[in-house]
Scaffold this motif. Structure first.
Motif, PDB file in Angstrom:
ATOM      1  N   CYS A  20      -6.865  -3.065  -3.997  1.00  0.00           N
ATOM      2  CA  CYS A  20      -5.689  -2.874  -4.314  1.00  0.00           C
ATOM      3  C   CYS A  20      -5.458  -1.843  -5.581  1.00  0.00           C
ATOM      4  O   CYS A  20      -4.626  -1.947  -6.365  1.00  0.00           O
ATOM      5  CB  CYS A  20      -5.090  -4.254  -4.907  1.00  0.00           C
ATOM      6  N   THR A 129       3.744  -9.509  -1.600  1.00  0.00           N
ATOM      7  CA  THR A 129       5.022  -9.185  -2.111  1.00  0.00           C
ATOM      8  C   THR A 129       5.335  -9.844  -3.704  1.00  0.00           C
ATOM      9  O   THR A 129       4.617 -10.848  -3.871  1.00  0.00           O
ATOM     10  CB  THR A 129       6.244  -9.664  -1.233  1.00  0.00           C
ATOM     11  N   LEU A 361       6.105  -4.130  -2.163  1.00  0.00           N
ATOM     12  CA  LEU A 361       5.151  -4.532  -3.252  1.00  0.00           C
ATOM     13  C   LEU A 361       5.904  -4.587  -4.670  1.00  0.00           C
ATOM     14  O   LEU A 361       6.899  -3.955  -4.843  1.00  0.00           O
ATOM     15  CB  LEU A 361       4.102  -3.219  -3.216  1.00  0.00           C
ATOM     16  N   SER A 365       2.773  -1.633  -8.524  1.00  0.00           N
ATOM     17  CA  SER A 365       1.412  -1.850  -7.649  1.00  0.00           C
ATOM     18  C   SER A 365       0.919  -0.450  -7.651  1.00  0.00           C
ATOM     19  O   SER A 365       1.343   0.706  -7.656  1.00  0.00           O
ATOM     20  CB  SER A 365       1.965  -2.007  -6.282  1.00  0.00           C
TER      21      SER A 365
END
Length: 463
Positions: A20, A129, A361, A365
């Motif tokens: 991520c 989310t 997102l 992010s």
């Protein structure tokens, strides 16, 4: 090893997105942007079991709860819901566990579900989310507080909740908060466990992942290697959490300019995951994508595409075509198209990915950051220098706020802005941008890092 040079002077995609967390892009000729886990209600006793002061880990707490349920002092319905949710992780399943535990006055079960749920969901990449992250954070705060009250200390559910909170903050790009949560867990465990105890591996790994995100790559490597040694000694070389640490070490190697070394870590992680996890598990898609990125960095675009497409197939099957996790893979595929000179396909992939990411997102992010960075690079490649500069200046402000003024990814944007200034002949603006990028890179990456050489080359081209 340096990335393959681009045919476009000054820019090349350097890194898209791993896990991520993102990496930006570098350059050829001159370095530019880096592209960036129902029976009747029982009679529940309020008395804690004996020796709660000795209950050191969440696993101890979980085992005690199971024993309480077996002895008639806990909610069998909550246990049933918990076990079902562990087999098929979803918020709804863990919520049923929480509700059953509350209804039957089983605070032990409530704490297990509130803390164990988000941990399991993260391992299955099922918290993405902002709404999911917020819900998970509320659960962890509540579960940690219940566990602390029941036990009279901060081990067990409380310190476990700090580790998972650290991961949630990282998903949002809130790395200072992530570090504080991980360091709180580390302080709690250091006070009660020796450095080589298996309980220390998770906290070293969590802190290592945060320090990587903050650009402290050498520190991250030390923490992750220590976590890996403890985990392998306690659980063997084929433990799924060992694979998680190997994956993070691959991220660090890639950030240090060693895509070949990163490829080895990612390949080892993928081999473990394929042996221990279901074929459609999201962690396998993650490994495939990261392997693709390491291959991309080494110029092996055809093999990289095969890995990206395999990752995309898993995610589409598991989550559907509009899930936020799809955005990361589209980002990679867009970078491949850009390198092949197919700017129309690249822009289509980036814009579709950005639409998905911005709709699902958190604003901070790293996926969104990486997509904006790659769109700025594409603007440059197509000769729209004003649009490229505007995107990079926006990214500079965002990264300075999110990462601090001396992060290597801030240096990437400074370098890119320098390239843009040079290409339009504004050498007086280019030089201080390169000089600031060089100072950050030398301090944070070391004098022998490829990005340092890129920036020196860029400065030389101003002479």
């Amino acid at each position: 090893m340096a990335c393959q040079r681009s045919s476009t002077p000054g820019f090349r995609p350097y890194g898209i997105l791993l896990l991520c967390l993102l990496f930006p892009f570098g350059a050829s000729g001159e370095s530019a942007p880096d592209a960036s886990p129902s029976p009747a209600p029982p009679t529940v006793s309020d008395d804690p079991p004996p020796q709660t002061s000795l209950m050191a880990t969440f696993d101890d707490f979980l085992a005690t709860w199971r024993n309480r349920v077996a002895a008639g002092n806990g909610s069998k319905a909550a246990r049933s819901h918990y076990e079902a949710a562990m087999r098929a992780p979803a918020f709804e399943g863990f919520a049923r566990c929480v509700e059953a535990a509350k209804r039957e006055g089983d605070e032990w079960g409530e704490a297990v579900c509130l803390v164990g749920g988000p941990d399991t969901l993260l391992r299955h990449r099922a918290i993405v989310t902002p709404e999911e992250i917020g819900r998970a954070r509320q659960w962890l705060e509540a579960g940690g507080a219940i566990g602390q009250r029941l036990l009279g200390h901060q081990r067990g559910p409380y310190d476990a909740s700090r580790i998972v909170l650290s991961q949630l903050f990282s998903l949002e790009g809130k790395y200072a908060e992530a570090r504080r949560a991980a360091e709180e867990a580390l302080a709690i465990r250091r006070a009660h466990f020796p450095p080589e105890d298996p309980a220390m591996a998770a906290v070293f790994a969590a802190l290592g992942a945060v320090r990587y995100a903050q650009g402290a790559y050498d520190e991250a490597q030390v923490l992750l290697e220590h976590a890996l040694a403890i985990r392998k000694s306690a659980f063997g070389a084929e433990d799924p959490q060992t694979a998680d640490i190997l994956n993070d070490l691959g991220n660090v190697s890639l950030a240090q300019g060693d895509p070949s070394g990163a490829q080895k870590y990612y390949a080892r992680a993928l081999a473990i995951r394929r042996k221990r996890l279901a074929p459609e598990h999201p962690a396998i898609a993650e490994s495939l994508e990261n392997l693709g990125l390491a291959l991309f960095r080494q110029g092996n675009h055809a093999e990289a595409r095969g890995h990206y497409e395999a990752a995309l197939a898993i995610r589409q099957t598991r989550f559907g075509d509009a899930h936020p996790s799809i955005a990361a893979t589209l980002n990679h595929l867009g970078a491949l198209a850009m390198e092949a000179g197919d700017h129309t396909a690249a822009r289509s992939a980036f814009e579709r990915a950005l639409s998905i990411a911005e709709g699902g997102l958190p604003p901070g992010s790293p996926v969104i950051d990486s997509l904006l960075s790659n769109l700025a690079l594409l603007d440059y490649r197509q000769g729209d220098y004003a649009a490229s500069r505007a995107r990079f200046e926006r990214l500079l402000r965002l990264r300075e706020i999110r990462l601090g003024n001396d992060h290597p990814e801030v240096a990437d944007i400074l370098n890119n802005l320098g390239v843009l200034a040079k290409v339009v002949g504004d050498y007086d603006r280019a030089r201080p941008l390169y000089e600031r990028a060089l100072a950050i890179r030398e301090e944070r990456l070391g004098p022998r890092h490829p990005r340092v050489a890129d920036t020196l080359n860029n400065l030389g081209l101003l002479l």
